[in-house]
Every structure is written in structure tokens, then in C-alpha cells.
Design a protein around this motif. Structure first.
Motif, short mmCIF file in Angstrom:
data_model
loop_
_atom_site.label_atom_id
_atom_site.label_comp_id
_atom_site.label_asym_id
_atom_site.label_seq_id
_atom_site.Cartn_x
_atom_site.Cartn_y
_atom_site.Cartn_z
N LEU A 110 41.35 50.06 43.15
CA LEU A 110 42.53 49.45 43.77
C LEU A 110 42.34 49.29 45.27
O LEU A 110 42.67 48.23 45.84
N LEU A 111 41.79 50.29 45.92
CA LEU A 111 41.56 50.22 47.36
C LEU A 111 40.57 49.11 47.71
O LEU A 111 40.78 48.37 48.68
N ILE A 144 35.09 43.71 40.78
CA ILE A 144 35.50 43.84 39.37
C ILE A 144 34.28 43.99 38.48
O ILE A 144 34.28 44.79 37.53
N THR A 145 33.21 43.26 38.78
CA THR A 145 31.96 43.38 38.00
C THR A 145 31.45 44.81 38.03
O THR A 145 31.11 45.39 36.99
N VAL A 187 41.23 58.64 39.31
CA VAL A 187 40.54 58.53 40.60
C VAL A 187 39.74 57.23 40.68
O VAL A 187 39.79 56.51 41.70
N MET A 188 39.00 56.91 39.62
CA MET A 188 38.23 55.66 39.61
C MET A 188 39.14 54.45 39.70
O MET A 188 38.83 53.46 40.38
N PHE A 223 50.43 43.28 43.46
CA PHE A 223 50.75 43.18 42.04
C PHE A 223 49.52 42.75 41.25
O PHE A 223 49.21 43.31 40.19
N ASP A 224 48.79 41.75 41.76
CA ASP A 224 47.58 41.28 41.10
C ASP A 224 46.55 42.41 41.02
O ASP A 224 45.89 42.60 39.99
N ALA A 225 46.43 43.16 42.11
CA ALA A 225 45.43 44.23 42.18
C ALA A 225 45.73 45.33 41.16
O ALA A 225 44.83 45.80 40.46
N VAL A 226 47.00 45.72 41.07
CA VAL A 226 47.38 46.78 40.13
C VAL A 226 47.10 46.35 38.69
O VAL A 226 46.50 47.09 37.90
#
Length: 479
Positions: A194-195, A238-239, A188-189, A205-208
Motif C-alpha cells: 500500500l505504501l 504490483i508485478t 505487513v506485506m 481507494f484504488d490502492a486499497v
């Protein structure tokens, strides 16, 4: 030693790895890459071999601590030996030792790399490389236990051995439910991150791949500039998620079952937040005192402390060029690491708390020899077994670290590179300083040193003891 049950569990692990290899094969189909054929071949071989090894449950399913340690160690070694094959068979990482280094770094969520040009890899190889972080982050055997009951209540020996930190307790009465609950939180996290990344217009692709690296606190990037090439919003997301994945997952479990007060009373989580905040502020002030704007420096300091303390290893700046004070803080946070029960590495905040409290108690007893002081955390007494285990861990950790530094120093590199290369691998961080800094890599090391560092990555991920027990003759004696 019950070799039959170990063989049976290894078969399950190999079979699951074969199934997981179908994902990069699918990526190869999407991007029309011929190198994906190697994932299909390896997947087929793994599924067949795994099925043959695990088709019959052993009559004797006795499974205790010794089997738990050996099964976990062998599972991760076999997982890595097989996982490196597509890199070498495809020719994208020609030397098997280098491919093995890369995949061990992936599965152990270290993020150290021998690649000089990450972007030269095909999409399916980049996906497998990053996917290995997500697989190893929570633990492959935790995943096995979540979907397959192996040895009843004795599964605890597997789960306790693979779960990072000095203690592990069941979240719910049934162990299989605990494993499933952990992976549900993890999944879930990952989906939420990703969202947020897609909302910032990061390519899918970069996000996954970035989610895989963040959730597993691994740090493999798919660009040569790591995360530096993305915008401020994406770096901030990302941080935050690196920090969140470094928190003990029991914290999230308590919040989910509406025991928020108990969650925020967790001493380890409070110290984790305080250490993170103090390190970020100190580095931001240090950088601002020399040059730049405070908020920009605060942004980069927060990212790098979050990356290093959670042992993720992403980078937005070359902290190798930062002042000595700031670099020293980063090295110290390397050793402290994240919380127990998280996907992060390092010594762990919980152990650091135990060491500090134990030292304070000893100093107090020097002044008041007859005093009796019980060590407590979260208002509960710390079991003497936990204190003893934490002390033994530190001794073994220092021993492995010292021997590794000595062996790697045979490569005749500068002391900072040698020391931080070992620190980065045994703490599962990724980048170190000097030649192995955020803009460098581990390609200059000899095959022997790479083998030493591979052992360090596995030992760091599995909390030292399981790997050391492989070298004990008494371990291999039959029951």
C-alpha cells in the motif's frame, strides 16, 4: 459426525462475516451511498445469528479430519451465500446467481467476473468485492483460529484443510500462534505494498482495493481496463508483490527468524523462481520477434506471468491477442500455479515437483527393477502419505476438470472458451482466453454453467477433497 461443533464454528464464521461487512458500510458513509444500508442490515443479521449459534460451546468438542473437511466446505459456502446478498438486495447485481458467482469468485480469490461494466458499481460494492479477496486469500478459518481457539490441538484439521498445498506444518508450537503469525506476515506485506502504491500517486481507494486483489492473488480490478490504466511504476510494484504473495509463507517465516540459508534452500521456492523467469523470458522473446521493443515486452510478460502463475488475474495487456506460443505458456503456468502455503492457486509447484520426481523414479525402476530410490525435497525424504495424497489429488482434479468441461460445453461456446473458463475457475485465476479473456467476462454463460464454475472455484480453492466429500453419504453418518 459431530454436528454440534460444526454448528458452533459456523456461528463464529457468520459472526465474523457480519463484523467484516461493517467495513464496506463505512465506505458507503464516506462516499454517501445509500446502498451501504444493505451491508448494515446484513451485518446486524449475521452478528445476531452468529452469536445465537456460538453462544454456548458444545460439551462434546471431538473434532477430527471428517469434521474438518465438512466445516471448511460449509463455512465457505455459507460465507458466499451471505456475502452475495448486498449485491442483489441493492440491485447493483440484480440476479442472485450472478451476485453469488461474483462473491464466490472474490472469496476464492479467482477474479472471474460476470460484470460488463465494473465502474458502474458503487464504491462500497467495489470495496466489498475486492475485500473478499483479502479475506479469502489467507483463509477465513485461519483468521478465526488466529483470534479464537475452537477445539484445542484438533484445530490442525481445520487449518490443514483450508491451507493450500500438499502439506502444512505449524510454524510455532501452538497452532493459534501459527495462525496469528501467518496473518501478521499477510498484514505487513499488504501494508508495505500500500505504501509503495501511494508513493506512485495511486488514489487511496484504488490502492486499497488493488492491495486486496494482489495480497489475496484475486485480481478484481475497479476499472474496466484492470491495471492497464496505471503507469509503469505502479504496474511494476504490483508485478513484484503478486510474485511475492505466490511464495510459500514458510519462506518468510524462516527469514524472519534469521534462518535465511534454510529459506533459500527450499526447493519449491527455487523452482518457482526458475519457472517464472523462464516463462517471462520466453514470452518476451516471442513477442519481440514479432514486433515491439524487448524491454516493453519484458515488462508486460513479467506482469502477465506473475498474474497468471500466482493466479491473481490482473491484466495490463490483452494477452488474448498474443501469439499462440505465448498464450500456451500462460495456460501451462495456469495449471502449475504458485507455491504451497501461499495465497495462490493452481496445482502448486510443490505437487509438480512430486509428480516429476515420482515419474523419474518409475522410469528408473523400469531399467533397474531392484533399485530402491527415496524421493526427497529440501534434503528430506517425502512421506509416502504425501505422495499418495498428491496422486489422489491429481486424479480427482482431472476428473472434476473433465466433467466440468463436459457440462459447460452444453452452452455451445467455442472449445477454447469452454476449456479455459474451467481452467481459469478451478485454478482460481480469473481470465481465460477468447470470450473469457482479459477484456471479456463470464456473463454469457447460462445459470447452470455458472453453478458448475462456482463449484470449480470452491473446489480449486479448497483443494478438491472437501467439496467432493460433501457428496459422500458416509461423510454424514454420526460418530
Amino acid at each position: 459426525m459431530n454436528f454440534a461443533i460444526i454448528f458452533y464454528i459456523l456461528g463464529s464464521v457468520i459472526k465474523i462475516e457480519g463484523i467484516l461487512m461493517l467495513f464496506p458500510a463505512a465506505v458507503a458513509v464516506i462516499y454517501r451511498e445509500m446502498s451501504g444500508i444493505w451491508f448494515l442490515l446484513c451485518a446486524a443479521a449475521c452478528i445476531v445469528a452468529g452469536f445465537l449459534m456460538s453462544r454456548k460451546r458444545p460439551e462434546n468438542c471431538a473434532f477430527y479430519a471428517k469434521e474438518g473437511f465438512i466445516t471448511v466446505s460449509l463455512s465457505w459456502i455459507v460465507l458466499s451465500l451471505i456475502g452475495a446478498l448486498p449485491f442483489t438486495l441493492s440491485g447493483e447485481i440484480p440476479f442472485y446467481i450472478d451476485g453469488l458467482f461474483e462473491i464466490i469468485s472474490g472469496f476464492t480469490t479467482t477474479g472471474s467476473s460476470i460484470l460488463t461494466d465494473v465502474e458502474a458499481l458503487s464504491h462500497c460494492m467495489l470495496f466489498w468485492r475486492s475485500f473478499s479477496h483479502w479475506i479469502g486469500g489467507m483463509g477465513v478459518l485461519v483468521f478465526v483460529l488466529a483470534i479464537l481457539p475452537l477445539a484445542g490441538a484438533q484445530n490442525m484439521y481445520l487449518m490443514r484443510t483450508e491451507s493450500p498445498g500438499p502439506t502444512f506444518g505449524k510454524l510455532v508450537p501452538k497452532l493459534q500462534q501459527s495462525a496469528l503469525f501467518l496473518y501478521t506476515i499477510y498484514f505487513v506485506m499488504s501494508g508495505i505494498e500500500l505504501l509503495f502504491l501511494l508513493a506512485g500517486r495511486m488514489p487511496l481507494f484504488d490502492a486499497v482495493c488493488t492491495v486486496f486483489g494482489t495480497a489475496g492473488t484475486g485480481g478484481f480490478g475497479i476499472r474496466n481496463t484492470s491495471i492497464a490504466g496505471y503507469g509503469t511504476y505502479l504496474q511494476a510494484v504490483i508485478t513484484i508483490f503478486m510474485f511475492l504473495f505466490g511464495v510459500n509463507f514458510n519462506f518468510y517465516f524462516l527469514i524472519i527468524i534469521r534462518r535465511a540459508k534454510d529459506a533459500f534452500r527450499m526447493e519449491e521456492v527455487r523452482w518457482y523462481f526458475l519457472i517464472f523467469s523462464a516463462a517471462v523470458l520466453a514470452i518476451a522473446v516471442n513477442l519481440t520477434s514479432l514486433s515491439g521493443h524487448f524491454f516493453s515486452n519484458l515488462h508486460h510478460a513479467a506482469f502477465q506471468v506473475s498474474s497468471v502463475m500466482t493466479t491473481t488475474g490482473f491484466a495490463t495487456a490483452d494477452f488474448n491477442q498474443w501469439p499462440v506460443f505465448s498464450r500456451t505458456i500462460l495456460v501451462l503456468t495456469m495449471f502449475i500455479g504458485a507455491c504451497a502455503g501461499s495465497t495462490g492457486g493452481g496445482i502448486k509447484v510443490s505437487r509438480s515437483i512430486i509428480y516429476i520426481k515420482s515419474t523419474a523414479r518409475e522410469l528408473s525402476m523400469l531399467i533397474h527393477p531392484r533399485s530402491v530410490k527415496v524421493l526427497k525435497t529440501d534434503g528430506k525424504a517425502i512421506d509416502n502419505g504425501v505422495i499418495r495424497s498428491a496422486g489422489a489429488f491429481l486424479m480427482c482434479y482431472v476428473l472434476v476438470f473433465a466433467v466440468s468441461v463436459l457440462l459447460v460445453s452444453l452452452d455451445n461456446m467455442d472449445p477454447t472458451t469452454t476449456f479455459t473458463a474451467v481452467a481459469a475457475t478451478i485454478n482460481n485465476i480469473g481470465p481465460g482466453l477468447e470470450q473469457v479473456g482479459p477484456t471479456g467476462n463470464f456473463s454469457a454463460f447460462t445459470p447452470f454453467s455458472k453453478l458448475v464454475l462456482m463449484f470449480d472455484m470452491l473446489a480449486g480453492r479448497l483443494e478438491i477433497f472437501p467439496m467432493l466429500l460433501l457428496f459422500s453419504p458416509r461423510t454424514w453418518k454420526r460418530n
